[in-house]
Write a protein that holds these residues in place. Structure first.
Motif, PDB file in Angstrom:
ATOM      1  N   LYS A   1       0.827  -1.203   0.000  1.00  0.00           N
ATOM      2  CA  LYS A   1       0.000   0.000   0.000  1.00  0.00           C
ATOM      3  C   LYS A   1       0.862   1.254   0.000  1.00  0.00           C
ATOM      4  O   LYS A   1       0.581   2.225  -0.717  1.00  0.00           O
ATOM      5  CB  LYS A   1      -0.924  -0.010   1.216  1.00  0.00           C
ATOM      6  N   PHE A   2       1.942   1.245   0.793  1.00  0.00           N
ATOM      7  CA  PHE A   2       2.827   2.410   0.833  1.00  0.00           C
ATOM      8  C   PHE A   2       3.534   2.614  -0.500  1.00  0.00           C
ATOM      9  O   PHE A   2       3.601   3.738  -1.020  1.00  0.00           O
ATOM     10  CB  PHE A   2       3.856   2.249   1.951  1.00  0.00           C
ATOM     11  N   MET A   3       4.071   1.538  -1.090  1.00  0.00           N
ATOM     12  CA  MET A   3       4.823   1.663  -2.326  1.00  0.00           C
ATOM     13  C   MET A   3       3.932   2.016  -3.505  1.00  0.00           C
ATOM     14  O   MET A   3       4.412   2.566  -4.501  1.00  0.00           O
ATOM     15  CB  MET A   3       5.583   0.368  -2.621  1.00  0.00           C
ATOM     16  N   SER A   4       2.641   1.716  -3.419  1.00  0.00           N
ATOM     17  CA  SER A   4       1.753   2.085  -4.522  1.00  0.00           C
ATOM     18  C   SER A   4       1.640   3.604  -4.647  1.00  0.00           C
ATOM     19  O   SER A   4       1.433   4.132  -5.739  1.00  0.00           O
ATOM     20  CB  SER A   4       0.373   1.467  -4.312  1.00  0.00           C
ATOM     21  N   ARG A   5       1.774   4.320  -3.514  1.00  0.00           N
ATOM     22  CA  ARG A   5       1.779   5.779  -3.499  1.00  0.00           C
ATOM     23  C   ARG A   5       2.886   6.243  -2.566  1.00  0.00           C
ATOM     24  O   ARG A   5       2.644   6.622  -1.427  1.00  0.00           O
ATOM     25  CB  ARG A   5       0.423   6.318  -3.019  1.00  0.00           C
ATOM     26  N   PRO A   6       4.134   6.233  -3.024  1.00  0.00           N
ATOM     27  CA  PRO A   6       5.255   6.541  -2.126  1.00  0.00           C
ATOM     28  C   PRO A   6       5.417   8.021  -1.811  1.00  0.00           C
ATOM     29  O   PRO A   6       6.294   8.381  -1.020  1.00  0.00           O
ATOM     30  CB  PRO A   6       6.472   6.018  -2.900  1.00  0.00           C
ATOM     31  N   GLY A   7       4.611   8.867  -2.395  1.00  0.00           N
ATOM     32  CA  GLY A   7       4.691  10.291  -2.078  1.00  0.00           C
ATOM     33  C   GLY A   7       5.060  11.148  -3.279  1.00  0.00           C
ATOM     34  O   GLY A   7       5.580  10.667  -4.291  1.00  0.00           O
ATOM     35  N   TYR A   8       4.754  12.440  -3.168  1.00  0.00           N
ATOM     36  CA  TYR A   8       5.088  13.437  -4.185  1.00  0.00           C
ATOM     37  C   TYR A   8       4.472  13.088  -5.546  1.00  0.00           C
ATOM     38  O   TYR A   8       5.121  13.203  -6.597  1.00  0.00           O
ATOM     39  CB  TYR A   8       6.602  13.609  -4.292  1.00  0.00           C
ATOM     40  N   ASN A   9       3.216  12.636  -5.483  1.00  0.00           N
ATOM     41  CA  ASN A   9       2.419  12.355  -6.682  1.00  0.00           C
ATOM     42  C   ASN A   9       3.008  11.267  -7.562  1.00  0.00           C
ATOM     43  O   ASN A   9       2.698  11.192  -8.753  1.00  0.00           O
ATOM     44  CB  ASN A   9       2.224  13.633  -7.510  1.00  0.00           C
TER      45      ASN A   9
ATOM     46  N   TYR B   1      11.524  10.289   4.208  1.00  0.00           N
ATOM     47  CA  TYR B   1      11.108  11.279   5.196  1.00  0.00           C
ATOM     48  C   TYR B   1      10.234  10.627   6.257  1.00  0.00           C
ATOM     49  O   TYR B   1       9.496   9.675   5.985  1.00  0.00           O
ATOM     50  CB  TYR B   1      10.366  12.419   4.512  1.00  0.00           C
ATOM     51  N   GLY B   2      10.319  11.163   7.482  1.00  0.00           N
ATOM     52  CA  GLY B   2       9.653  10.591   8.635  1.00  0.00           C
ATOM     53  C   GLY B   2      10.698  10.132   9.633  1.00  0.00           C
ATOM     54  O   GLY B   2      11.877   9.949   9.288  1.00  0.00           O
ATOM     55  N   ASN B   3      10.309   9.948  10.879  1.00  0.00           N
ATOM     56  CA  ASN B   3      11.228   9.526  11.936  1.00  0.00           C
ATOM     57  C   ASN B   3      12.034   8.308  11.482  1.00  0.00           C
ATOM     58  O   ASN B   3      11.463   7.283  11.094  1.00  0.00           O
ATOM     59  CB  ASN B   3      10.442   9.187  13.203  1.00  0.00           C
ATOM     60  N   VAL B   4      13.373   8.426  11.516  1.00  0.00           N
ATOM     61  CA  VAL B   4      14.236   7.390  10.955  1.00  0.00           C
ATOM     62  C   VAL B   4      14.219   6.098  11.767  1.00  0.00           C
ATOM     63  O   VAL B   4      14.842   5.114  11.363  1.00  0.00           O
ATOM     64  CB  VAL B   4      15.680   7.906  10.821  1.00  0.00           C
ATOM     65  N   LYS B   5      13.527   6.083  12.912  1.00  0.00           N
ATOM     66  CA  LYS B   5      13.407   4.877  13.720  1.00  0.00           C
ATOM     67  C   LYS B   5      12.145   4.083  13.376  1.00  0.00           C
ATOM     68  O   LYS B   5      11.901   3.030  13.965  1.00  0.00           O
ATOM     69  CB  LYS B   5      13.408   5.222  15.204  1.00  0.00           C
ATOM     70  N   TYR B   6      11.362   4.597  12.449  1.00  0.00           N
ATOM     71  CA  TYR B   6      10.114   3.941  12.091  1.00  0.00           C
ATOM     72  C   TYR B   6      10.007   3.855  10.568  1.00  0.00           C
ATOM     73  O   TYR B   6      10.891   4.305   9.836  1.00  0.00           O
ATOM     74  CB  TYR B   6       8.916   4.690  12.677  1.00  0.00           C
ATOM     75  N   GLU B   7       8.908   3.290  10.109  1.00  0.00           N
ATOM     76  CA  GLU B   7       8.706   3.172   8.662  1.00  0.00           C
ATOM     77  C   GLU B   7       8.640   4.567   8.032  1.00  0.00           C
ATOM     78  O   GLU B   7       8.200   5.521   8.673  1.00  0.00           O
ATOM     79  CB  GLU B   7       7.431   2.385   8.355  1.00  0.00           C
TER      80      GLU B   7
ATOM     81  N   ALA C   1       7.333   8.981   3.341  1.00  0.00           N
ATOM     82  CA  ALA C   1       7.368   9.313   1.917  1.00  0.00           C
ATOM     83  C   ALA C   1       8.771   9.073   1.388  1.00  0.00           C
ATOM     84  O   ALA C   1       9.761   9.124   2.129  1.00  0.00           O
ATOM     85  CB  ALA C   1       6.946  10.763   1.673  1.00  0.00           C
ATOM     86  N   LEU C   2       8.851   8.809   0.090  1.00  0.00           N
ATOM     87  CA  LEU C   2      10.131   8.622  -0.593  1.00  0.00           C
ATOM     88  C   LEU C   2      10.260   9.643  -1.707  1.00  0.00           C
ATOM     89  O   LEU C   2       9.276   9.994  -2.355  1.00  0.00           O
ATOM     90  CB  LEU C   2      10.242   7.208  -1.173  1.00  0.00           C
ATOM     91  N   ASP C   3      11.496  10.075  -1.941  1.00  0.00           N
ATOM     92  CA  ASP C   3      11.753  11.041  -3.004  1.00  0.00           C
ATOM     93  C   ASP C   3      13.093  10.701  -3.649  1.00  0.00           C
ATOM     94  O   ASP C   3      13.919   9.978  -3.072  1.00  0.00           O
ATOM     95  CB  ASP C   3      11.769  12.472  -2.448  1.00  0.00           C
ATOM     96  N   VAL C   4      13.325  11.216  -4.837  1.00  0.00           N
ATOM     97  CA  VAL C   4      14.576  10.998  -5.556  1.00  0.00           C
ATOM     98  C   VAL C   4      15.300  12.328  -5.658  1.00  0.00           C
ATOM     99  O   VAL C   4      14.779  13.280  -6.252  1.00  0.00           O
ATOM    100  CB  VAL C   4      14.325  10.430  -6.969  1.00  0.00           C
ATOM    101  N   LEU C   5      16.496  12.412  -5.070  1.00  0.00           N
ATOM    102  CA  LEU C   5      17.285  13.631  -5.145  1.00  0.00           C
ATOM    103  C   LEU C   5      18.017  13.682  -6.484  1.00  0.00           C
ATOM    104  O   LEU C   5      18.465  12.655  -7.000  1.00  0.00           O
ATOM    105  CB  LEU C   5      18.290  13.695  -3.995  1.00  0.00           C
ATOM    106  N   LYS C   6      18.146  14.873  -7.030  1.00  0.00           N
ATOM    107  CA  LYS C   6      18.864  15.051  -8.294  1.00  0.00           C
ATOM    108  C   LYS C   6      20.374  14.974  -8.053  1.00  0.00           C
ATOM    109  O   LYS C   6      20.917  15.700  -7.229  1.00  0.00           O
ATOM    110  CB  LYS C   6      18.507  16.404  -8.916  1.00  0.00           C
TER     111      LYS C   6
END
Length: 402
Positions: A41-49, A74-80, A83-88
């Protein structure tokens, strides 16, 4: 180069699109996750449209072109992650003081700089000062510096740049009239103004791709026509194009048959696609999803691996079916084991090994009562009756009987 050299972009996009099209199968401690639904479910919409397919495609293109993909979570690094993003890559600056980078600086604008500092003693993580974001570099292997991937493009950079220069050269030649099909030499002298007038007429009537191959005729006067032709050296451009494209395709492990229509037949085209997945797509899948699995393992403190779901993709499913059928025909698996390899349910009576001709179930030698090979006709065992050793051993091991 990716934006301007079509063969290079085509090869990269072909690999990225196929990597993104494979469904991931998440495992915990080597076993299928008991509840993969939250991950899916998370990977189907990982964030940033983004969808999962677009995210994986972008990461793969970045890794193939630059050598390193930078995945931000993004989000507390001790938990899931939330959101995911790709840096340039062009905006990422690794800070080196020997060994792996101590920090990564990311800035798409001079006034906005985000810093990710190294954390950990064995498996490094790069976390920002708030603990609410981290960056995970994903690459196949180190380049000249640790923590920075070696782009495959480095090995063929000169070839690709030569291809780009050749394209610019040909464009310039067409824009400036290309080589004329002939030249007119006026034997009588002309004035400066007459020369300018002739030059303007030539530019109007012969310059540009739409006038390529035309000839020009002047009125009056004695003239000599000189025929011009393309030399063998001029034809080298065609060979150059083929050599550069072959270098690109080879460097990215893409079979030439997929790319070159001249060498395609119905049989070798299908074989080439299987080779393409074995040599290019599946290794790249392991690199990209291996980085994501490392990110999740660090955050959740679990041993997470992600493998391709071979039965969800047509080419991989055909490979699995071919392998299962081959192993069954050679007697290496039972029919139910072969069915399990392609995701089918077991059927009754398909757990015996079959030998060569004559086809007979495999078992222990003493399962037969005489030299003629007639099976024993023992009746059903009563409750509590001890089973013969041979019959009990048959459930624990399988023996070929031919």
């Amino acid at each position: 180069l990716y934006e301007n050299v079509a063969p290079f972009a085509k090869v990269v996009d072909l690999i990225a699109a196929n990597v993104a099209g494979i469904k991931p199968l998440i495992k915990i401690d080597g076993e299928p996750a008991p509840n993969p639904l939250p991950f899916q479910k998370f990977m189907s919409r990982p964030g940033y449209n983004r969808t999962m397919r677009r995210l994986i495609h972008e990461i793969t293109v970045q890794e193939l072109v630059t050598g390193t993909a930078y995945l931000a979570s993004y989000g507390n690094v001790k938990y899931e992650p939330g959101a995911l993003d790709v840096l340039k890559s062009m905006f990422v600056q690794p800070m080196h003081f020997g060994g792996y980078p101590t920090s990564y600086l990311y800035s798409e604008a001079p006034q906005l700089v985000k810093r990710f500092d190294r954390d950990g003693n064995r498996d490094y993580r790069w976390v920002d000062e708030t603990g609410m974001a981290e960056v995970t570099p994903i690459y196949t292997m180190d380049g000249n510096r640790r923590g920075i991937g070696l782009p495959r493009l480095s090995a063929i950079k000169m070839d690709v740049e030569l291809r780009l220069k050749g394209t610019e050269h040909n464009t310039s030649v067409m824009d400036n009239g290309a080589r004329p099909s002939g030249a007119l030499n006026l034997k009588s002298g002309i004035t400066f103004d007459q020369g300018k007038d002739i030059q303007a007429q030539i530019r109007q009537e012969m310059a540009g791709s739409q006038n390529a191959g035309k000839f020009f005729v002047f009125g009056g006067g004695e003239a000599e026509w000189l025929q011009l032709s393309m030399t063998a050296k001029d034809m080298d451009w065609v060979n150059l194009i083929k050599q550069v494209e072959a270098s690109i395709v080879t460097r990215y492990n893409v079979p030439d048959t997929i790319y070159n229509s001249e060498s395609q037949t119905q049989n070798n085209y299908e074989v080439a696609w299987h080779m393409f997945y074995d040599q290019a797509v599946l290794p790249q899948f392991e690199v990209i999803w291996g980085g994501i699995a490392q990110l999740l393992s660090n955050r959740l403190q679990m041993d997470i691996t992600i493998e391709p779901d071979t039965l969800s993709h047509n080419i991989l499913a055909r490979q699995a079916a071919t392998r299962a059928a081959d192993m069954y025909q050679k007697g290496l698996t039972t029919r139910n084991e072969a069915r399990a390899m392609i995701g089918e349910e077991p059927v009754q009576g398909a757990d015996l090994f079959m030998g060569e001709m004559p086809m007979m179930p495999g078992g222990e030698d003493d399962a037969f009562s005489d030299d003629a090979g007639q099976p024993k006709l023992d009746g059903p065992k009563k409750d509590g009756e001890k089973r013969p050793k041979a019959e009990a051993a048959r459930d624990e091991k399988r023996v070929w009987f031919t």
